[in-house]
Design an enzyme around this catalytic site. Structure first.
Site, PDB file in Angstrom:
ATOM      1  N   LEU A 160      43.258  35.026  39.713  1.00 59.85           N
ATOM      2  CA  LEU A 160      42.226  35.268  40.720  1.00 59.85           C
ATOM      3  C   LEU A 160      41.484  36.518  40.254  1.00 59.85           C
ATOM      4  O   LEU A 160      42.109  37.443  39.707  1.00 59.85           O
ATOM      5  CB  LEU A 160      42.848  35.513  42.099  1.00 59.85           C
ATOM      6  N   ASP A 161      40.188  36.558  40.488  1.00 61.91           N
ATOM      7  CA  ASP A 161      39.414  37.738  40.083  1.00 61.91           C
ATOM      8  C   ASP A 161      39.943  38.976  40.821  1.00 61.91           C
ATOM      9  O   ASP A 161      40.558  38.863  41.885  1.00 61.91           O
ATOM     10  CB  ASP A 161      37.935  37.557  40.440  1.00 61.91           C
ATOM     11  N   LYS A 162      39.613  40.131  40.283  1.00 69.50           N
ATOM     12  CA  LYS A 162      40.078  41.398  40.878  1.00 69.50           C
ATOM     13  C   LYS A 162      39.656  41.494  42.348  1.00 69.50           C
ATOM     14  O   LYS A 162      40.406  41.966  43.204  1.00 69.50           O
ATOM     15  CB  LYS A 162      39.499  42.552  40.060  1.00 69.50           C
ATOM     16  N   LYS A 221      32.283  31.391  42.076  1.00 67.77           N
ATOM     17  CA  LYS A 221      31.128  32.315  42.077  1.00 67.77           C
ATOM     18  C   LYS A 221      29.975  31.700  41.282  1.00 67.77           C
ATOM     19  O   LYS A 221      28.813  31.756  41.703  1.00 67.77           O
ATOM     20  CB  LYS A 221      31.512  33.656  41.464  1.00 67.77           C
ATOM     21  N   HIS A 244      35.608  32.259  36.786  1.00 67.79           N
ATOM     22  CA  HIS A 244      34.677  32.586  37.886  1.00 67.79           C
ATOM     23  C   HIS A 244      34.037  31.322  38.481  1.00 67.79           C
ATOM     24  O   HIS A 244      32.856  31.334  38.846  1.00 67.79           O
ATOM     25  CB  HIS A 244      33.535  33.482  37.392  1.00 67.79           C
TER      26      HIS A 244
END
Ligand code: URA
Length: 232
Positions: A101-103, A186, A183
């Site tokens: 998962l992204d930061k 997004k 990503h």
């Protein structure tokens, strides 16, 4: 395996603390007191007790973490806190996050030391779905829903059809994707001229994020959870 290593690995203390426990005669192996840290045991056969309590042997571990923002999905990082820092007591088992998962993404992240489990959930051929709650810059439209259904084009090509559902609140939606590109959510929103403001993973397959876990909290997976993942 050496007895002191086994006890330290099972969370009974540091090697030094474990040596103290042994010296004080608090440890038994198969009901016989053992004082030597160098004694060898077979963890799957021998019954080890500390203060009369059995020490359960864990070799494979499966955790559900509610990942908070600000942590990177890696085992080590020079600059940032990692999700493994949150489950530090299991670090010795060589745990790693299942996918990324992204930061700045929150929510359901599985952590394990079982490579096969990771493969079963992450391999593109398995098509395990992932559902995210999205807060977007603009409210989604019927057309966006259709576009997601027909497959959005990203730089590297078309992504698999995804399900987009409007929630009660404007700008809040749920998106379910069937692959895990970099990503991905997004970039899909960007491709429809919208932007993701906040992202939270709610489920993997039929396994939902346990709502009783506050960000940063975790628990072990249950048999029921494995069934929901279509495993075991
Ligand atoms: N898609 C993203 O864009 N980010 C994530 O963290 C997960 C899915």
């Amino acid at each position: 395996m050496r007895l002191d290593k086994f006890l330290a690995n099972m969370g009974m203390g540091t090697r030094t603390e474990v040596k103290q426990l042994l010296k004080k005669g608090e440890v038994t192996v198969n009901e016989t007191q053992e004082k030597s840290p160098k004694a060898h045991i077979n963890p799957s056969v021998d019954k080890v007790k500390v203060h009369e309590e059995i020490v359960q042997y864990i070799d494979k571990i499966y955790l559900m973490l509610n990942k908070p923002q600000g942590y990177v999905s890696a085992t080590e990082d020079d600059k940032h806190k990692t999700v493994i820092d949150l489950v530090g007591k299991y670090r010795y088992l060589d745990v790693f996050p299942v996918g990324r998962l992204d930061k700045d993404t929150e929510g359901l992240l599985l952590i394990t030391n079982d490579g096969q489990f990771n493969h079963d959930l992450m391999s593109p051929s398995k098509h395990v779905s992932k559902t995210y709650e999205v807060i977007s810059e603009k409210t989604i439209t019927k057309n966006d829903i259709e576009l997601f259904k027909s497959g959005i084009a990203l730089d590297e090509g078309l992504v698999k059809p995804a399900d987009l559902v409007q929630c009660d609140e404007e700008r809040r939606s749920l998106v379910t994707i069937y692959e895990g590109r970099y990503h991905q959510v997004k970039r899909m929103f960007h491709a429809i001229n919208n932007e993701v403001i906040a992202l939270k993973r709610m489920s993997i397959g039929d396994l939902q994020l346990d709502q009783s876990l506050a960000p940063g909290e975790y628990r072990q997976l249950t048999q029921e959870d494995f069934k929901k993942l279509g495993l075991k």
